[in-house]
Design a protein around this motif. Structure first.
Motif, PDB file in Angstrom:
ATOM      1  N   THR A   1       1.173  -1.242   0.125  1.00 64.05           N
ATOM      2  CA  THR A   1       0.370  -0.003   0.073  1.00 64.05           C
ATOM      3  C   THR A   1       0.544   1.548   0.271  1.00 64.05           C
TER       4      THR A   1
ATOM      5  N   GLN B   1     -12.262  -6.036   0.477  1.00 65.39           N
ATOM      6  CA  GLN B   1     -12.086  -4.927  -0.495  1.00 65.39           C
ATOM      7  C   GLN B   1     -10.274  -4.857  -0.676  1.00 65.39           C
ATOM      8  N   HIS B   2      -9.867  -5.033   0.568  1.00 68.75           N
ATOM      9  CA  HIS B   2      -7.868  -4.651   0.320  1.00 68.75           C
ATOM     10  C   HIS B   2      -7.571  -6.195  -0.110  1.00 68.75           C
TER      11      HIS B   2
ATOM     12  N   LEU C   1      -4.488  -9.822   3.584  1.00 68.23           N
ATOM     13  CA  LEU C   1      -5.510  -8.900   3.560  1.00 68.23           C
ATOM     14  C   LEU C   1      -6.390  -9.675   2.687  1.00 68.23           C
TER      15      LEU C   1
ATOM     16  N   ARG D   1      -2.819  -1.947  -7.661  1.00 64.29           N
ATOM     17  CA  ARG D   1      -3.400  -1.482  -6.289  1.00 64.29           C
ATOM     18  C   ARG D   1      -3.477   0.450  -6.992  1.00 64.29           C
TER      19      ARG D   1
ATOM     20  N   GLN E   1      -9.028  -6.826  -5.257  1.00 59.99           N
ATOM     21  CA  GLN E   1      -9.036  -5.354  -6.404  1.00 59.99           C
ATOM     22  C   GLN E   1      -8.331  -5.553  -7.607  1.00 59.99           C
TER      23      GLN E   1
END
Length: 315
Positions: free
Chosen positions: A89, A232-233, A229, A121, A238
């Motif tokens: 991230t 949605q992560h 994770l 991402r 994704q």
């Protein structure tokens, strides 16, 4: 999720500059397009790699793209981030911040291995920044790691990296480079003597950096954390959200990202094209840049035809 072979020297036609953003300093390698006005592209390397991993492909595509490649914080010539955050991230935020600051988006976005996870991402959360997405052996979560990838994954275990550094302290840069080529290439003999020599010198330079092993360990942990994770992560969730036309390139002899994940990736990215290069390993853009360039040109041609059909008046 592996160290990509580093060829760091600037080649003819390349430029390099340092870019300072809040909390990070990046090194940007640029291969200007052969004529003005070509669409911009950004290339993101994998674990242990650098911007130079993309030099062969950028040179081949200079007639189609105005290319830039980043040294992510802690890799290549870029120092670690101020906050010590080497998560997927955090790296994705760095890419987004760079594109916003540079004003080059939307770009044709490329990523290899860990870089593939990063740009997935980016494409999911900022579709406005991405024209097309090209992923070379993307490090997306797999149910089972390949046995040959386990030593890299073990670098996330506390104390493992200092132990490895001690056990291999007598290895020469030539030995380290040969081991890395054997891991990353389907056929290590495809690296020319000049490429091997450049990789040795880059490895020698990298070992002088006091943060070298710490950055590797933190980045491996960041990648493995991203694998855990959910919701949605999740990287696969994704991937489902990516709107950009996507090219997936896998090597049939990849020892680090199994070609078995290619089918799932092809089914997950909604507008995808899959190319499996027979005999290639984990860094196909270095081992067989001609094949990757051809596949990308086919992607461009496909997207151009789709745009023409969309723009055509309907009776």
């Amino acid at each position: 999720m592996v160290p990509s072979t580093p060829f760091a020297q600037l080649s003819a036609g390349e430029e390099r500059r340092t870019v300072s953003l809040p909390g990070v300093t990046l090194t940007v390698r640029r291969r200007p397009g052969r004529e003005p006005g070509l669409p911009p592209a950004l290339f993101v390397h994998g674990l242990g790699g650098s911007s130079s991993n993309w030099t062969p492909l950028m040179a081949l595509l200079a007639d189609a793209l105005d290319g830039e490649a980043l040294d992510l914080p802690g890799f290549g010539d870029a120092p670690p981030p101020d906050d010590g955050d080497h998560s997927i991230t955090a790296y994705a935020r760095v890419v987004i911040r760079y594109l916003d600051a540079a004003g080059r988006g939307p770009v044709h976005l490329f990523g290899n291995s860990m870089g593939g996870a990063i740009v997935t991402r980016v494409a999911a959360v900022r579709p406005d920044l991405v024209r097309t997405l090209t992923l070379v052996s993307p490090a997306l979560p797999a149910l089972r790691l390949q046995r040959t990838a386990l030593p890299t994954a073990l670098m996330a275990v506390p104390g493992a990296v200092p132990l490895y550094a001690r056990l291999t302290r007598d290895w020469t840069p030539e030995q380290r480079t040969a081991e890395l080529l054997a891991l990353c290439y389907g056929d290590p003999s495809r690296a020319t003597p000049d490429q091997f020599g450049a990789a040795v010198e880059e490895y020698r330079r990298r070992l002088t950096q006091p943060y070298c092993w710490d950055v590797m360990a933190r980045s491996v942990r960041g990648l493995l954390d991203a694998y855990t994770l959910g919701g949605q992560h999740s990287l696969w969730r994704q991937a489902e959200r990516v709107l950009a036309p996507t090219l997936l390139v896998y090597g049939s002899r990849d020892q680090l990202v199994s070609v078995r994940t290619a089918r799932r990736a092809s089914a997950t990215f909604r507008d995808s094209r899959l190319v499996v290069l027979v005999g290639a390993g984990h860094v196909a853009m270095m081992e067989d840049p001609d094949a990757v360039a051809r596949a990308f040109r086919d992607l461009l041609a496909d997207t151009a035809k789709t745009s023409e059909r969309s723009a055509s008046p309907r009776g």
